[in-house]
Design an enzyme around this catalytic site. Structure first.
Site, PDB file in Angstrom:
ATOM      1  N   PRO A   1       0.830  -1.263  -0.095  1.00 34.47           N
ATOM      2  CA  PRO A   1      -0.262   0.090  -0.140  1.00 34.47           C
ATOM      3  C   PRO A   1       0.761   1.489  -0.069  1.00 34.47           C
ATOM      4  O   PRO A   1       1.142   1.733   0.882  1.00 34.47           O
ATOM      5  CB  PRO A   1      -0.578  -0.219   1.197  1.00 34.47           C
ATOM      6  CG  PRO A   1       0.032  -0.934   2.240  1.00 34.47           C
ATOM      7  CD  PRO A   1       0.869  -1.950   1.364  1.00 34.47           C
TER       8      PRO A   1
ATOM      9  N   GLN B   1      -6.231   0.124   3.803  1.00 36.32           N
ATOM     10  CA  GLN B   1      -5.156   0.404   4.771  1.00 36.32           C
ATOM     11  C   GLN B   1      -5.815   1.491   5.876  1.00 36.32           C
ATOM     12  O   GLN B   1      -5.794   2.466   5.113  1.00 36.32           O
ATOM     13  CB  GLN B   1      -3.901   0.436   4.751  1.00 36.32           C
ATOM     14  CG  GLN B   1      -3.027   0.594   5.647  1.00 36.32           C
ATOM     15  CD  GLN B   1      -1.652   0.563   5.435  1.00 36.32           C
ATOM     16  OE1 GLN B   1      -1.104   1.457   4.821  1.00 36.32           O
ATOM     17  NE2 GLN B   1      -0.884  -0.520   5.704  1.00 36.32           N
TER      18      GLN B   1
ATOM     19  N   CYS C   1       4.247   2.725   9.106  1.00 31.89           N
ATOM     20  CA  CYS C   1       4.384   3.935   8.292  1.00 31.89           C
ATOM     21  C   CYS C   1       5.463   4.782   9.079  1.00 31.89           C
ATOM     22  O   CYS C   1       5.443   5.112   9.963  1.00 31.89           O
ATOM     23  CB  CYS C   1       3.123   4.736   7.960  1.00 31.89           C
ATOM     24  SG  CYS C   1       3.669   6.373   7.378  1.00 31.89           S
TER      25      CYS C   1
ATOM     26  N   LYS D   1       0.146  -4.594   9.026  1.00 30.32           N
ATOM     27  CA  LYS D   1       1.285  -4.120   8.495  1.00 30.32           C
ATOM     28  C   LYS D   1       2.098  -3.402   9.379  1.00 30.32           C
ATOM     29  O   LYS D   1       1.887  -2.401   9.937  1.00 30.32           O
ATOM     30  CB  LYS D   1       1.277  -3.467   6.955  1.00 30.32           C
ATOM     31  CG  LYS D   1       2.627  -3.111   6.608  1.00 30.32           C
ATOM     32  CD  LYS D   1       2.472  -2.951   4.894  1.00 30.32           C
ATOM     33  CE  LYS D   1       3.806  -2.964   4.151  1.00 30.32           C
ATOM     34  NZ  LYS D   1       4.610  -1.628   4.108  1.00 30.32           N
TER      35      LYS D   1
ATOM     36  N   ASN E   1       8.177  -8.331   3.375  1.00 31.93           N
ATOM     37  CA  ASN E   1       8.101  -7.095   2.517  1.00 31.93           C
ATOM     38  C   ASN E   1       9.344  -6.455   2.831  1.00 31.93           C
ATOM     39  O   ASN E   1      10.242  -6.540   3.768  1.00 31.93           O
ATOM     40  CB  ASN E   1       7.266  -6.244   3.040  1.00 31.93           C
ATOM     41  CG  ASN E   1       6.965  -4.855   2.441  1.00 31.93           C
ATOM     42  OD1 ASN E   1       6.754  -3.862   3.073  1.00 31.93           O
ATOM     43  ND2 ASN E   1       7.196  -4.684   1.070  1.00 31.93           N
TER      44      ASN E   1
ATOM     45  N   ARG F   1       8.238  -0.740  -3.758  1.00 31.21           N
ATOM     46  CA  ARG F   1       9.078   0.087  -4.904  1.00 31.21           C
ATOM     47  C   ARG F   1       9.303  -0.457  -6.021  1.00 31.21           C
ATOM     48  O   ARG F   1       9.515  -0.052  -7.112  1.00 31.21           O
ATOM     49  CB  ARG F   1      10.029   0.867  -4.207  1.00 31.21           C
ATOM     50  CG  ARG F   1       9.870   1.837  -3.197  1.00 31.21           C
ATOM     51  CD  ARG F   1      10.993   2.172  -2.263  1.00 31.21           C
ATOM     52  NE  ARG F   1      11.519   1.315  -1.629  1.00 31.21           N
ATOM     53  CZ  ARG F   1      12.784   1.089  -0.984  1.00 31.21           C
ATOM     54  NH1 ARG F   1      13.534   2.162  -1.400  1.00 31.21           N
ATOM     55  NH2 ARG F   1      13.307   0.257  -0.386  1.00 31.21           N
TER      56      ARG F   1
END
Length: 333
Positions: A21, A75, A106, A145, A206, A231
């Site tokens: 996301p 999310q 984040c 996440k 990830n 990415r």
């Protein structure tokens, strides 16, 4: 090795390749392309619980899910239990997303300062409390996440993942970097393996997956159930398709031609215009176009010129002209 079907709660994915996301990127225009390139699950860019509750117009648009994108994970993030639960209930009852994901990864200061995102990585008990409150109040599967920790000295990934599992979470995605690392340095896949060995819910790895071979290495090294690509897919949805193919058939497909890349870039542009109007879409498309051109020869000059165009026609002529120039060269040789 054949690609096993992959389940998150009661949601069945046709493979275990997941689009991360990414903020400012994962709107329906790009998600739909990722889905058409075979991705098992696409994740929408995160939205704040407060923005959902305030009925912020831009946020409401971000909650839109095109039927063709499903299965899709939406999310949300927030620092207070009441608002997080209320936003999750809103998403649960008013969107056709399949999965609700809570962000604890984040690293952006704006997010962390309001006690959300990666701040929770220091408090497994807080994670359990927040996640179980959400799980109890929604019918869709809830996932989390997270990053492996706040910094090198506070890597509580295993404890945090166990907290998610105890809280009734259906899966956990683990980015192998700490909050302090932001996007620097190397992702630590060993911690992802530790998490996988300590929980029974699916674990999605990830971090630093830029080629199909990276994806296989991550699965082999960590034993994780799914691979999340961020990415590595920017301007390169072929990476997603090639990864699914490689994991399913063990065969590496070739890279796309410049024309194929530009054709998809233009499709992406058209969808973005449809979504946001020409002016905003072309501004946003500049970074994407630069990503699509990455690695193509003589693209540096075109990449500079991209920033001067502000119309659909301008961008289209620039990109098509570039491809024609490349094709003409090939003929000469």
């Amino acid at each position: 090795m054949s690609m096993s079907k992959f389940k998150i709660g009661d949601v069945e994915l046709k493979n275990n390749v997941v689009l991360a996301p990414m903020a400012g990127v994962c709107n329906p225009a790009f998600r739909l392309i990722a889905k058409e390139f075979g991705t098992g699950l696409v994740c929408a860019e995160m939205v704040s619980d407060k923005a959902v509750l305030h009925g912020n117009k831009k946020t409401m648009k971000m909650l839109f899910v095109d039927e063709r994108e499903k299965p899709l994970s939406l999310q949300i993030f927030g620092g207070e239990k009441e608002s997080l639960v209320a936003a999750a209930k809103y998403v649960d009852e008013n969107t056709n997303a399949d999965i609700i994901d809570i962000n604890m990864g984040c690293p952006v200061p704006k997010v962390v300062s309001c006690d959300a995102g990666a701040k929770w990585l220091l408090q497994p008990s807080k994670i359990e409390e927040m996640v179980s409150a959400v799980v109890e109040n929604v019918s869709k599967p809830v996932t989390v996440k997270m990053r492996i920790g706040w910094d090198e000295d506070h890597i509580y990934a295993v404890e945090n993942a166990k907290a998610v599992e105890r809280a009734g979470g259906s899966a956990v995605a683990v980015h192998g970097r700490t909050r302090v690392q932001m996007y620097e340095g190397q992702a630590n896949w060993d911690v992802i393996r530790d998490v996988k060995q300590n929980v029974k819910i699916p674990v999605i790895g990830n971090g630093d997956v830029f080629t199909p071979e990276d994806a296989k290495s991550m699965l082999d090294l960590t034993g994780c159930d799914g691979v999340m690509i961020g990415r590595g897919a920017l301007g390169n949805p072929w990476m997603l398709y090639r990864t699914v193919h490689f994991l399913t058939h063990g065969e590496l497909l070739g890279e796309p031609t410049p024309k194929e890349k530009i054709d998809v870039c233009l499709l992406h542009m058209d969808r973005l215009i449809h979504l946001k109007g020409e002016r905003v879409a072309i501004q946003e498309m500049r970074k994407h176009a630069a990503w699509y051109l990455k690695g193509l020869k003589h693209s540096a000059t075109v990449r500079q010129k991209i920033n001067e165009v502000d119309t659909k026609r301008g961008l289209q002529l620039l990109l098509e002209g570039y491809v024609e120039q490349l094709q003409a060269e090939t003929v000469v040789h």
